[in-house]
Design a protein around this motif. Structure first.
Motif, PDB file in Angstrom:
ATOM      1  N   PHE A  80       0.783  -1.233   0.000  1.00  0.00           N
ATOM      2  CA  PHE A  80       0.000   0.000   0.000  1.00  0.00           C
ATOM      3  C   PHE A  80       0.817   1.287   0.000  1.00  0.00           C
ATOM      4  CE2 PHE A  80      -2.837  -3.068   2.221  1.00  0.00           C
ATOM      5  CZ  PHE A  80      -3.783  -3.141   1.218  1.00  0.00           C
TER       6      PHE A  80
ATOM      7  N   GLN B 185     -14.086   3.030   0.069  1.00  0.00           N
ATOM      8  CA  GLN B 185     -12.840   3.733  -0.238  1.00  0.00           C
ATOM      9  C   GLN B 185     -12.508   4.750   0.844  1.00  0.00           C
ATOM     10  OE1 GLN B 185     -12.799   5.164  -4.269  1.00  0.00           O
ATOM     11  NE2 GLN B 185     -12.914   3.106  -5.132  1.00  0.00           N
ATOM     12  N   THR B 186     -13.530   5.418   1.297  1.00  0.00           N
ATOM     13  CA  THR B 186     -13.358   6.438   2.327  1.00  0.00           C
ATOM     14  C   THR B 186     -12.910   5.810   3.651  1.00  0.00           C
ATOM     15  OG1 THR B 186     -14.645   8.386   1.706  1.00  0.00           O
ATOM     16  CG2 THR B 186     -14.992   7.538   3.902  1.00  0.00           C
ATOM     17  N   LEU B 187     -13.571   4.743   4.051  1.00  0.00           N
ATOM     18  CA  LEU B 187     -13.234   4.103   5.319  1.00  0.00           C
ATOM     19  C   LEU B 187     -11.864   3.430   5.244  1.00  0.00           C
ATOM     20  CD1 LEU B 187     -16.747   2.682   6.079  1.00  0.00           C
ATOM     21  CD2 LEU B 187     -15.540   4.394   7.440  1.00  0.00           C
ATOM     22  N   TRP B 188     -11.611   2.831   4.112  1.00  0.00           N
ATOM     23  CA  TRP B 188     -10.314   2.187   3.915  1.00  0.00           C
ATOM     24  C   TRP B 188      -9.192   3.215   4.009  1.00  0.00           C
ATOM     25  CZ3 TRP B 188      -8.036  -2.259   4.038  1.00  0.00           C
ATOM     26  CH2 TRP B 188      -6.758  -2.359   3.491  1.00  0.00           C
ATOM     27  N   ALA B 189      -9.405   4.353   3.366  1.00  0.00           N
ATOM     28  CA  ALA B 189      -8.410   5.427   3.451  1.00  0.00           C
ATOM     29  C   ALA B 189      -8.197   5.833   4.905  1.00  0.00           C
ATOM     30  CB  ALA B 189      -8.849   6.628   2.615  1.00  0.00           C
ATOM     31  N   GLY B 190      -9.281   5.873   5.654  1.00  0.00           N
ATOM     32  CA  GLY B 190      -9.167   6.220   7.063  1.00  0.00           C
ATOM     33  C   GLY B 190      -8.347   5.207   7.834  1.00  0.00           C
TER      34      GLY B 190
ATOM     35  N   LEU C  93     -14.279   6.136  12.650  1.00  0.00           N
ATOM     36  CA  LEU C  93     -14.666   5.591  11.350  1.00  0.00           C
ATOM     37  C   LEU C  93     -16.066   4.977  11.426  1.00  0.00           C
ATOM     38  CD1 LEU C  93     -11.359   3.930  10.116  1.00  0.00           C
ATOM     39  CD2 LEU C  93     -12.271   6.182   9.552  1.00  0.00           C
TER      40      LEU C  93
ATOM     41  N   HIS D 131      -6.159   3.072   6.547  1.00  0.00           N
ATOM     42  CA  HIS D 131      -4.801   3.099   6.020  1.00  0.00           C
ATOM     43  C   HIS D 131      -4.006   4.273   6.585  1.00  0.00           C
ATOM     44  CE1 HIS D 131      -1.415   3.091   3.278  1.00  0.00           C
ATOM     45  NE2 HIS D 131      -1.686   4.358   2.981  1.00  0.00           N
ATOM     46  N   GLY D 132      -4.664   5.405   6.719  1.00  0.00           N
ATOM     47  CA  GLY D 132      -3.969   6.584   7.228  1.00  0.00           C
ATOM     48  C   GLY D 132      -3.324   6.314   8.573  1.00  0.00           C
ATOM     49  N   LEU D 133      -4.060   5.697   9.461  1.00  0.00           N
ATOM     50  CA  LEU D 133      -3.503   5.425  10.781  1.00  0.00           C
ATOM     51  C   LEU D 133      -2.357   4.429  10.711  1.00  0.00           C
ATOM     52  CD1 LEU D 133      -3.765   6.097  13.755  1.00  0.00           C
ATOM     53  CD2 LEU D 133      -5.159   4.056  14.021  1.00  0.00           C
TER      54      LEU D 133
ATOM     55  N   PHE E  78      -8.444  -4.995  -0.236  1.00  0.00           N
ATOM     56  CA  PHE E  78      -9.479  -3.974  -0.278  1.00  0.00           C
ATOM     57  C   PHE E  78     -10.835  -4.581  -0.624  1.00  0.00           C
ATOM     58  CE2 PHE E  78     -12.107  -1.066  -2.760  1.00  0.00           C
ATOM     59  CZ  PHE E  78     -12.327  -0.086  -1.808  1.00  0.00           C
TER      60      PHE E  78
ATOM     61  N   SER F 200      -0.435   3.531   8.194  1.00  0.00           N
ATOM     62  CA  SER F 200       0.746   3.972   7.466  1.00  0.00           C
ATOM     63  C   SER F 200       1.502   5.052   8.229  1.00  0.00           C
ATOM     64  CB  SER F 200       0.362   4.473   6.072  1.00  0.00           C
ATOM     65  OG  SER F 200      -0.467   5.608   6.164  1.00  0.00           O
ATOM     66  N   LEU F 201       0.781   5.930   8.901  1.00  0.00           N
ATOM     67  CA  LEU F 201       1.487   6.958   9.674  1.00  0.00           C
ATOM     68  C   LEU F 201       2.213   6.350  10.869  1.00  0.00           C
ATOM     69  CD1 LEU F 201      -0.611  10.256   9.879  1.00  0.00           C
ATOM     70  CD2 LEU F 201       1.634   9.907   8.882  1.00  0.00           C
TER      71      LEU F 201
ATOM     72  N   LEU G 272     -18.038   3.881  -2.565  1.00  0.00           N
ATOM     73  CA  LEU G 272     -17.533   5.156  -2.063  1.00  0.00           C
ATOM     74  C   LEU G 272     -17.239   5.067  -0.565  1.00  0.00           C
ATOM     75  CD1 LEU G 272     -17.020   7.935  -3.295  1.00  0.00           C
ATOM     76  CD2 LEU G 272     -19.330   8.590  -2.632  1.00  0.00           C
TER      77      LEU G 272
END
Lengths: 216, 216
Positions: B117, B167-172, B202, B174-176, B141, B178-179, B164
């Motif tokens: 990712f 994608q939005t929840l997945w991005a949320g 989320l 992933h953000g945590l 995904f 990956s950071l 939609l």
DNA sequence: GAGGTAAGCTATCAGTGATAAGTGACGAGT
DNA sequence: ACTCGTCACTTATCACTGATAGCTTACCTC
């Protein structure tokens, strides 16, 4: 890989700093053209019209150059954000506008964003990322946290620890930006819709339930 | 950088595949020890006790080896997730448990997660990422999307386009993850609290407002 | 005009991923 | 029992990378 341009004329005495500027500009241009990993020191030197070792008279090493390019890009973000004073954080709409600036910046300056938040340089495990790159990211986060704290202290949001909220929401923002950058070929929904809905979702997590936007 | 171990004995005829396994195991070990960018083909060969060109009789190139290591790691995620059938998605609690599996996997298998990712390989802009790595991410995904779609179609969530939302929840999510992986030295709040709250946020974005968890 | 030095050069290093070409042991076939 | 093909593996080498050493040259000051 990248075409070599003609030799540049030698700089007059005392104007060596112009060369430094030229290098930074060329590097930024090449990085955004081809991505930061694809550009070698020889490519940059070639674009400026000088020999590769000259770079090392202006920058300690490649990472030093990278760090300075990143710093410059983030000073632009600073400028974009500065009109949004902490006092202007009056509610959901302001929060959304503020978030949107960050998202747009990340998508428009992908290499700077990558360096500040996504890049992990670990030639050896001991070797840390350039502190200036870390600082650029940290500063950006702090701008976010400050403004969020104001919203919280004004009682405009659900109660909660501002730091925790900031980290959670920031992670949410970052997730979208970084995935859009890292997986451009993914079958994403319409970008504008996706961003809007994503920010809405984050706002829903932050604000009181009665402010929650109805879907559909 | 990484110590060279002694020579390994030559494999008998027809048992060359054992060497392949040894290489994959050594690579996985070294990658998780030192990070994927810090490990060279010579390091891997040295750890196995063979010369570096042997790698190329088992794998087309370094990226091919990387892709296979990633595939293996993600097949483990597949196993962890498989007990969670689509039918088991009965509400908020199930959603949270499912998300948690992904988060934990990402934090436990950082290199695999990074490759699927976060990694962007662009030696030239034309050169794409290995399709198997992309596939591992895409499959993951899709598991997420399927289960979310079931929740939506059962009317358990706010109405909305499942793709939609996914994608939005997945991005949320992933953000945590990956950071946390990319900025380990950041002054994070307590990790467990952060994850819990993040997933709560989320979920708040997904489920009906009446189900929203009160804070504090 | 002379000299010092800033600005830039060539040559070269060790490390990287990757390839070419050779070696040698083992086991099937007679 | 001997040959011989081929699998497993080697050394040598390539082009490229970031980086350093040390020399050269053109300019500016005096």
């Amino acid at each position: 890989m990248i075409p070599v341009e003609g030799r540049s004329t030698r700089k007059p005495r005392g104007r060596g700093n112009e060369r430094r500027e030229e290098i930074l500009n060329a590097a930024l241009r090449l990085f955004s053209q081809s991505g930061v990993t694809a550009v070698s020191t020889r490519d940059i030197a070639g674009a400026v019209g000088i020999s590769q070792p000259v770079l090392y008279t202006h920058f300690r090493n490649r990472d030093d150059l990278l760090a300075e390019v990143t710093e410059r890009a983030f000073s632009e973000l600073e400028q974009r954000v500065s009109p949004f004073s902490i006092d202007a954080m009056t509610g959901r709409a302001a929060f959304l506008r503020f978030c949107r600036i960050y998202v747009d910046f990340g998508l428009e300056q992908p290499d700077a964003y990558r360096m500040a938040f996504m890049l992990e340089k670990r030639k050896s495990r001991l070797e840390a990322l350039d502190p200036r790159i870390l600082a650029a990211g940290l500063k950006t986060f702090q701008r976010f946290e400050e403004r969020l704290a104001r919203l919280v202290s004004r009682g405009l949001t659900r109660p909660g620890d501002a730091r925790l909220l900031a980290q959670t929401l920031w992670a949410g923002l970052h997730g979208l930006v970084s995935l859009l950058l890292a997986r451009q070929d993914f079958p994403w929904a319409d970008r504008e819709t996706l961003i809007t809905r994503h920010l809405d979702m984050l706002a829903d997590g932050l604000f009181q339930p009665e402010d929650v936007t109805p879907r559909r």
